[in-house]
Design a protein around this motif. Structure first.
Motif, PDB file in Angstrom:
ATOM      1  N   LEU A 184       1.000  -1.188   0.163  1.00 57.85           N
ATOM      2  CA  LEU A 184      -0.040  -0.031  -0.117  1.00 57.85           C
ATOM      3  C   LEU A 184       0.863   1.180   0.015  1.00 57.85           C
ATOM      4  CD1 LEU A 184      -2.768  -0.816   2.450  1.00 57.85           C
ATOM      5  CD2 LEU A 184      -2.683  -1.156   0.162  1.00 57.85           C
ATOM      6  N   PRO A 185       0.203   2.382  -0.325  1.00 61.50           N
ATOM      7  CA  PRO A 185       0.929   3.803  -0.182  1.00 61.50           C
ATOM      8  C   PRO A 185       1.660   3.895   1.026  1.00 61.50           C
ATOM      9  CG  PRO A 185      -0.920   3.988  -1.402  1.00 61.50           C
ATOM     10  CD  PRO A 185      -0.966   2.534  -0.943  1.00 61.50           C
ATOM     11  N   SER A 186       1.045   3.482   2.289  1.00 63.91           N
ATOM     12  CA  SER A 186       1.762   3.719   3.495  1.00 63.91           C
ATOM     13  C   SER A 186       2.986   2.688   3.655  1.00 63.91           C
ATOM     14  CB  SER A 186       0.810   3.147   4.497  1.00 63.91           C
ATOM     15  OG  SER A 186       0.312   1.587   4.257  1.00 63.91           O
ATOM     16  N   GLY A 187       3.258   1.592   2.502  1.00 66.96           N
ATOM     17  CA  GLY A 187       4.377   0.549   2.991  1.00 66.96           C
ATOM     18  C   GLY A 187       3.946  -0.630   3.317  1.00 66.96           C
ATOM     19  N   GLN A 188       2.641  -0.639   3.963  1.00 68.62           N
ATOM     20  CA  GLN A 188       2.151  -2.034   4.293  1.00 68.62           C
ATOM     21  C   GLN A 188       2.156  -2.935   3.538  1.00 68.62           C
ATOM     22  OE1 GLN A 188      -1.660  -1.767   6.271  1.00 68.62           O
ATOM     23  NE2 GLN A 188      -1.187  -3.520   7.652  1.00 68.62           N
ATOM     24  N   THR A 189       2.451  -4.024   3.820  1.00 68.17           N
ATOM     25  CA  THR A 189       2.462  -5.195   2.978  1.00 68.17           C
ATOM     26  C   THR A 189       1.261  -5.868   3.009  1.00 68.17           C
ATOM     27  OG1 THR A 189       4.725  -5.615   2.561  1.00 68.17           O
ATOM     28  CG2 THR A 189       3.260  -7.245   1.900  1.00 68.17           C
ATOM     29  N   CYS A 190       0.114  -6.226   2.116  1.00 63.57           N
ATOM     30  CA  CYS A 190      -1.230  -6.838   2.548  1.00 63.57           C
ATOM     31  C   CYS A 190      -1.276  -8.098   1.271  1.00 63.57           C
ATOM     32  CB  CYS A 190      -2.201  -5.831   1.993  1.00 63.57           C
ATOM     33  SG  CYS A 190      -2.160  -4.494   3.292  1.00 63.57           S
ATOM     34  N   VAL A 191      -2.360  -9.136   1.740  1.00 60.87           N
ATOM     35  CA  VAL A 191      -2.898  -9.984   0.719  1.00 60.87           C
ATOM     36  C   VAL A 191      -3.827  -9.166  -0.186  1.00 60.87           C
ATOM     37  CG1 VAL A 191      -4.108 -12.120   0.651  1.00 60.87           C
ATOM     38  CG2 VAL A 191      -2.262 -11.953   2.509  1.00 60.87           C
ATOM     39  N   LYS A 192      -3.785  -9.578  -1.412  1.00 62.95           N
ATOM     40  CA  LYS A 192      -4.471  -8.951  -2.497  1.00 62.95           C
ATOM     41  C   LYS A 192      -5.432 -10.013  -3.240  1.00 62.95           C
ATOM     42  CE  LYS A 192      -4.331  -6.013  -6.367  1.00 62.95           C
ATOM     43  NZ  LYS A 192      -3.337  -5.208  -7.314  1.00 62.95           N
ATOM     44  N   ALA A 193      -6.608 -10.111  -3.175  1.00 63.03           N
ATOM     45  CA  ALA A 193      -7.442 -10.895  -4.060  1.00 63.03           C
ATOM     46  C   ALA A 193      -8.203 -10.148  -5.053  1.00 63.03           C
ATOM     47  CB  ALA A 193      -8.431 -11.671  -3.154  1.00 63.03           C
TER      48      ALA A 193
END
Length: 286
Positions: A184-193
């Motif tokens: 994300l723009p914040s730098g957080q890594t996320c799971v994306k579906a």
């Protein structure tokens, strides 16, 4: 005022026009964390997979073995403490999803069930996507869980990982989603579906944390555009991209191990009210 692509089903046009009216125009090159494959107007199921692969010059592997939704859970960039606490069985499931069988049950909030029936009749059955059973399933139902990969024939690199799930007893397609991670723009890594829809998609971005018992908690409860959350994306009649962040709709998944293997609970809420709940039993294939 921009307009959705005109030559399509009227219900699809109205839905896309609503996204244009309520959403924002975006430059896809500036929102790579959000962009994902769009569906075709005439097909979403396995027919879409074949057509999309052909359009991208990719080969389709339906018989992928020991292939996971996420190649390595270290891609989630959890802290060292969180990763060390994370259940090894949960790690194995995400890294080797094709090796597991799934059973599930469904419980609806009666107030929202009528909306589920309406969506199913207008959209889900026709496009073979987001086709959730509209009746409660108390006893677990078996899911046919397939991992399908789209591969660059030259580099042999996996470009897209698709999780295709259908009910074994009826063949009804429940979900066909493209899974991976994003930053994300914040730098957080996320799971994306990403769930392809006609001329667009529904994208769920979920932030990961680890619970006190080693369970993985994926939560889409963001507050603003750019956070984890639920997004609609589409292209309008001129080929420009639009997106809408649906703050009121949230998805939370808790997956961990127990005495019988792996269990998971997924809760979908709207305006902080439970819409429906899935419970999953996950076991290694025999």
């Amino acid at each position: 005022m921009r307009f959705a692509y005109p030559m399509q089903k009227i219900q699809d046009w109205f839905t896309q026009q609503w996204v244009i009216f309520r959403g924002r125009k975006i430059n896809p090159d500036e929102f790579l964390w959000l962009i994902g494959p769009f569906g075709l107007l005439d097909s979403i199921g396995k027919d879409f997979i074949e057509k999309f692969a052909a359009s991208e010059n990719l080969s389709v592997d339906y018989h992928t073995s020991s292939q996971g939704l996420i190649p390595s859970m270290k891609q989630l960039n959890l802290s060292e403490d969180e990763f060390s606490q994370l259940s090894k069985q949960v790690i194995s499931f995400y890294e080797n999803t094709a090796d597991y069988d799934l059973n599930f049950s469904v419980k609806w909030n009666p107030f929202f069930k009528v909306f589920g029936v309406l969506i199913t009749k207008l959209f889900s059955v026709r496009i073979n996507q987001l086709n959730i059973p509209t009746e409660n399933i108390k006893d677990t139902e078996s899911l046919e869980s397939e991992i399908i990969t789209l591969i660059d024939p030259d580099s042999k690199e996996v470009k897209y990982t698709i999780w295709f799930r259908s009910i074994k007893s009826s063949g009804q397609v429940v979900y066909s989603g493209i899974y991976g991670v994003c930053t994300l723009p914040s730098g957080q890594t996320c799971v994306k579906a990403v769930f392809p829809l006609p001329n667009g998609n529904a994208t769920v971005i979920m932030s990961p944390t680890v619970g006190k018992n080693g369970e993985l908690i994926l939560d889409s409860s963001g507050k603003k555009f750019g956070d984890a959350g639920f997004y609609f994306l589409l292209k309008d009649s001129k080929g420009d991209y639009w997106s809408q962040f649906i703050k009121s709709f949230r998805d939370k998944l808790i997956i961990g191990e127990d005495d019988d293997g792996i269990s998971a609970e997924q809760t979908l809420t709207l305006w902080n009210k439970m819409v429906l709940k899935f419970n999953y039993r996950i076991k290694v294939k025999k």
